[in-house]
Every structure is written in C-alpha cells, then in structure tokens.
Design a protein around this motif. Structure first.
Motif, PDB file in Angstrom:
ATOM      1  N   LYS A  65       4.737  15.125   2.292  1.00  0.00           N
ATOM      2  CA  LYS A  65       5.404  16.270   2.901  1.00  0.00           C
ATOM      3  C   LYS A  65       6.726  15.758   3.455  1.00  0.00           C
ATOM      4  O   LYS A  65       6.745  14.898   4.350  1.00  0.00           O
ATOM      5  N   LYS A  67      -4.105  15.435   6.822  1.00  0.00           N
ATOM      6  CA  LYS A  67      -2.649  15.477   6.971  1.00  0.00           C
ATOM      7  C   LYS A  67      -2.231  14.651   8.189  1.00  0.00           C
ATOM      8  O   LYS A  67      -2.813  14.773   9.266  1.00  0.00           O
ATOM      9  N   LEU A  69       1.328  13.386  10.284  1.00  0.00           N
ATOM     10  CA  LEU A  69       2.771  13.413  10.513  1.00  0.00           C
ATOM     11  C   LEU A  69       3.181  12.155  11.266  1.00  0.00           C
ATOM     12  O   LEU A  69       2.607  11.828  12.313  1.00  0.00           O
ATOM     13  N   GLU A 118       3.191  12.988   5.949  1.00  0.00           N
ATOM     14  CA  GLU A 118       4.449  13.650   6.274  1.00  0.00           C
ATOM     15  C   GLU A 118       5.320  12.675   7.069  1.00  0.00           C
ATOM     16  O   GLU A 118       4.867  12.108   8.075  1.00  0.00           O
ATOM     17  N   LEU A 165       8.819  20.714   3.984  1.00  0.00           N
ATOM     18  CA  LEU A 165       8.534  21.326   5.278  1.00  0.00           C
ATOM     19  C   LEU A 165       9.707  22.213   5.705  1.00  0.00           C
ATOM     20  O   LEU A 165      10.797  22.157   5.135  1.00  0.00           O
TER      21      LEU A 165
END
Length: 640
Positions: free
Chosen positions: A534, A464, A466, A502, A564
């Motif tokens: 995401k 993952k 971000l 994300e 989210l």
C-alpha cells in the motif's frame, strides 16, 4: 479437443491433521483442516500442474461438504461431478505425524457421502468430456460404488479414452483391518486380490507401491506380483519404491525392478508420507497426459512426491507447475524443502487462493480502519464508533452489490462486529495491526506479544501494517522497525494469512522519485515478501516506475499495489489515480476519510441519519470507483 484432461472417481474427505509433530494422536491438542481423499487430492494436484481436472465424489449437505466443494473450486477443479448427498455426512479423517515411520490415522467413513455414489450418478456425457478417467482402488471395495466406478471405466473404454488406476490399498477400508489400523498399508487377502484382478484389464496405467502390487498380484514377491498383474492387464505398470524412486514397465516384467524405466529421484528429508502417493500420481498423470517419455513423467512424479513428503498436509503440500519448474531450474538447495525459504515463497505465492476464489486483479477499497481519527471527532463514543463502522460496511456492500473487486479495511478494536459481519461477504478484507501513529512501529495490544491472536483471525483477513519510515532513518530505528515488521510477517505466514505492508515516508522526511523504492528494497533485503503493498500516491511516473521495478525484481509473484488516499480531495485523487493506473501492478485504491469524513462528523453530532450517512458514503465511494475504472480504461487505451 476434450473439455477436461481427466476425471478422478472416488473418495473425498475433510482431513484433520494433528498440528503437533512427534506426539501420539491421542495427545493432539489442535488440528489443521485440509481437503483429502486420494481422488480428490489427485484432482487438486493435477489442477495445480495446469491440467483441467474434475472429480466424481460425494459430500454431505453440510458445512464440511461445502468446504470440500468450495476448496475444489478454489483449486481450479471442476465440481460438476460432486454429488451433494442429503442423507449422508462428509467423510472425515484424523491424522498425525508421530515420526518419519509412524503416521497414525483414523477413517470416519461409516456410510459416508462418497460411498453413496451409484451408477445413476455417472453421466455418460460428463465422462465423455475428459481425455482420461482415473479410478482408485478403495471404490472397488463396495458393491454400490464399484458399480458406479466400473460404469465410468467401461464408458471410457467404449469412447476410446485413457484410463488409470491408483491401487490405493487401505486394508481397513476393505474390511480386512480394524478401525485403529488406518496406518496399515498391507494385509494379505485373497478376496481383495480376486476382486481387483477382475477389473485390472480396464486400465491403460496402473500405479502402486510394492505392497499395493502385492495385493493386486496376490504375492509378496514383487516381481511375481507384477507378473500376475501383467497376466490380466496390458497396462503400463508403475511401481513406487519409496526412497529408491519408481519404475515403469510397458511390456514383460523383467527379473529385477532395476530393469524398469526410471526417472531421477530427489534425496529429500522425509517429514510426512501421508498423501505422498497422490502427489506422485499427480506428477505422473501430468507427464502421461502430456505424452512425455516415462523417465520424464517419472521425474515429475518423483518431484511431486518429494514435495508432499516434506510438508504438512496432503493437497496443501503439492506444487504448482510454476513451483515445479522453479525447482528444476534452480536445483535442490536443502533436503528439508519446507525450510527452504526461497522455495516456500514460490509455493506460497503460486498456491495462494482466496476464500471467495477471486484473483483480486482489481481492488477498490473503502478504508475505515481508522481509530484515532474517529476517536478525536466531537460526540464520539465507543458504541457510536462501532455503530458508524457498521454503516461504512453497509455503504461498501451497497456499492459492491456482491460483485468481486471491492474491499474494505476495518479494525477489530472499534469495528469488531463489522469485521465479523463482513466475513463471507466476498469483500477483500484488510485488518490493521499497528498502534495508530506509532514510530517506531508498535502493535495493537490485542495481538499479544507473540502475535498469538493471529491464530483466531478469519483466514480471509489480510494482515495490514502501516510503517512510518524513511531511508534517512537512523540505523537503530531502521533495525528496530525491520525486526518488528519481519516478526509480524512471519507470524502472518505461519497462520496462513496474507500480508499487506503500507509505507509512508512523506510524514517523516523529504521524498523524491527514489524514496519509496529504496524502502521497498530494504524490506525485501530484510526477508519480508508482502502479498500486497500500500503506497502513497506519487506525483511522477518515475517514482511509480522505480517502486514497481523494485517489487517485480524481488517478487514477480506479488499480488500487487493499492494506492492510499491521505484524506485528499476527490479532484486530487483523480489526478493520482490517472498516474497510478498506468502501472498494471497497481490493482486499485484504499481510500477512507475522503469517503467517510464528512458523514462521520455530522453523524457523531446527531446531524445526519443512518440512512443519509450510508447514502452519502455510497455516493462518494461509487464516484471514486468510477474514477479509478475510467483511469484504468484510459491507461489501457493509451497502451493499445
């Protein structure tokens, strides 16, 4: 209608493939683990092509036996016929790729589990449940397993089912070559020929290389060998000719192989011939059982064989029907298929399976991968942070009750013990890589500058990342972030890990209905194909429609989107869920502080017990799951 299209019978193994290419097997430093064994490969290969497949084999009652059984299930293969042998170990094979002509391998098959099959393991009703029974020659080499195989074949003949043989000649498995000669494909043996010929009349289809027909026919002259086989069998004979493709003979054998029925070949670069025959057989069986003409069936077979020789491993190399059709429609772009990025994306997306076997059609996720937010709470310590994340996992497991469709986001820096405990629980597990708050993106130091630490990650962990980004970013910032995201994405793929991206533009600048869709397109243009997205909870249907369209146009095979939470109150999340749930591509949510925030603050100060913290978080997570499920059901009813 039969329950199954085919049942294969014979050997299964764990294949350990040398990861280094071009060196001796003696010098291999690491190995990749795959499922193996000709019948097992064929069962998987045909399942990928849409056939309902099963395998009769034996595995040990140990970790490697469970690996084979679980992997078969992930591939969609029926495992009713897999015998778990309490006394024997699962077979093992060590393999290497030295060059395009040399592929050293060692079979560890002394009294292995699949050689423990007996006639009693052949269930007549199970045999009757399939349209076809497929045997391989190796299991005619031993009296006990030969008896089991012949029982299955004779039952099939009595039932009017179709039967097929892949000659699959391995001299050392017949005892006519030594342990170090696993690579050998042909050693003359009158005894082997005689034994094979006693059973050839049982088949409707017999498939082999020229060397394999040499052993079946007792002659090193291919035409004479084929005629000898024809003398004892009325089966269709399919002879594989390597780079020259393959030919089928339904009647008398002509004087030239070129006079047989042929299908189009594919001029690919040979990288690894191990398992190519099983890929070929998978494609051939697809065409045969579909009732295709032989040129069409051979087209499937040649294409599946081409995929196999161009990739690492056996079963992992075989195409899905989706991939095969894409290949036929688009055509071959380059001969080294494993380096065709577009084709490899289709291969990855259409063969991607999870350790739990779930397709993740919905994912309700408790996100507690937060690091800086926890570290800022009064009373925090590293030990307390780790202990609290254990409580978060307890809450997630309490809510999920072992059912599919639930997940967590958990980091390794604070939550290492939690992350390890979650492995194998059936939860979807996302693991962050970004340095919290960084822009331009920076990574957790533990990953290493070359992301080498990904090699140590559990395969069920989802990478993952971000990224705080915005379409108005300067060209320098955009280029730097895209380069870093692309490097991590490629490292994840190289290590067989799914990738979640994300994007949060609202923390960077003004957002409108097109902001996120523009960012999505930018990352696709950079060559990044996330398995998961995401995204922020949009406020308009137009924003959702734009984002979903940008994903589906570029990657119709993506797993989907999770929404989210951004520490929003539950009432606000309910509104965002109602809007997001209208989009089928949105699979669920990933919410954190809304669930754990109050508990974390109270627990860190000592004002809340472990049990009360778990209870509160479980209650909040449950409410959010119910809110999401209700939103999804309402969206479904609105569309009905």
């Amino acid at each position: 209608m039969s329950d199954l299209d085919l049942i294969t019978i014979g050997r299964s193994s764990v294949d350990l493939y040398g990861a280094q290419v071009g060196g001796r097997l003696e010098d291999m430093g690491s190995f990749d683990k795959y499922i193996g064994g000709s019948p097992t490969n064929i069962a998987c290969g045909t399942a990928r092509l849409g056939l309902k497949s099963a395998v009769i084999t034996g595995v040990g009652n140990e970790h490697m036996g469970r690996f084979i059984t679980e992997q078969l299930q992930r591939e969609g293969v029926n495992t009713k016929g897999v015998k778990v042998d309490p006394d024997r170990l699962t077979a093992l094979v060590l393999l290497g790729i030295r060059d395009e002509d040399q592929f050293p391998l060692i079979f560890y098959r002394e009294n292995c589990a699949d050689m423990g099959l007996t006639e009693d393991d052949i269930d007549p009703e199970f045999i009757k449940s399939a349209r076809a029974i497929v045997a391989t020659g190796t299991h005619l080499s031993n009296v006990q397993v030969e008896a089991a195989t012949l029982k299955a074949l004779k039952l099939a003949r009595e039932n009017g089912q179709q039967t097929a043989l892949d000659i699959d000649y391995r001299p050392n498995l017949w005892g006519v070559a030594g342990h170090g000669d696993g690579e050998s494909r042909f050693v003359e043996s009158a005894e082997v020929t005689a034994k094979l010929q006693r059973s050839l009349h049982l088949f409707d289809l017999i498939v082999g290389t020229e060397e394999e027909f040499h052993i079946a026919g007792g002659s090193t002259d291919t035409i004479q060998a084929l005629r000898a086989v024809r003398a004892v069998s009325g089966a269709t004979l399919v002879c594989k000719r390597g780079a020259d493709g393959a030919v089928a003979f339904t009647g008398d054998i002509p004087s030239s192989l070129d006079d047989g029925e042929a299908g189009p070949g594919f001029p690919i670069e040979v990288f690894n011939v191990l398992g190519a025959g099983d890929g070929f057989m998978s494609g051939l069986l697809k065409g045969w059982l579909d009732g295709s003409e032989w040129p069409v069936a051979l087209k499937y077979a040649n294409a599946c064989g081409a995929f196999a020789v161009s990739r690492h491993g056996c079963t992992p190399a075989y195409p899905t029907l989706d991939e095969l059709e894409f290949f036929f429609d688009r055509g071959m772009v380059q001969p080294d298929l494993r380096n065709d990025e577009t084709l490899e994306q289709v291969h990855w997306a259409s063969t991607r399976v999870t350790r739990s076997g779930s397709t993740w059609d919905h994912v309700r996720t408790f996100a507690f991968d937060h690091r800086s937010q926890l570290e800022e709470i009064p009373g925090y310590s590293t030990e307390k942070g780790a202990a609290f994340k254990e409580l978060c996992l307890d809450a997630a497991l309490t809510v999920s009750k072992g059912a599919q469709g639930y997940g967590i986001l958990c980091d390794n820096r604070i939550g290492r013990s939690t992350l390890h405990r979650a492995s194998g629980s059936g939860l979807w597990i996302g693991r962050p890589t970004e340095l919290p708050g960084s822009r331009p993106i920076e990574f957790e130091p533990e990953l290493g500058k070359d992301f080498g630490q990904l090699r140590e990650w559990a395969r069920e962990n989802v990478v993952k990342l971000l990224v705080f980004c915005h379409p108005s970013d300067t060209s320098e910032t955009r280029a730097l972030q895209e380069e870093r995201v692309t490097r991590l994405f490629k490292a994840a793929r190289r290590n067989g890990l799914e990738f979640l991206l994300e994007v949060i533009p609202s923390k960077v600048g003004h957002v409108d209905d097109e902001t996120t869709s523009q960012l999505i397109q930018q990352f696709y243009d950079a060559g990044v194909y996330p398995d998961w997205w995401k995204l922020e909870p949009f406020k308009t249907e137009a924003a959702w429609a734009n984002a979903v369209n940008a994903i589906e146009v570029n990657d119709p095979r993506t797993r989907g989107i999770v929404v989210l939470g951004l520490d929003a109150p539950e009432a606000e999340l309910a509104k965002s869920f109602a809007l997001a749930a209208k989009q089928p591509l949105v699979k669920g949510f990933a919410v954190g502080r809304t669930i754990f925030g109050d508990a974390a603050r109270a627990w860190m100060k000592g004002d809340m017990t472990d049990a009360d913290a778990v209870a509160q978080m479980s209650e909040r997570f449950t409410r959010l799951c119910e809110t999401w499920d209700k939103a999804r059901e309402n969206a479904r009813l609105d569309c009905a």
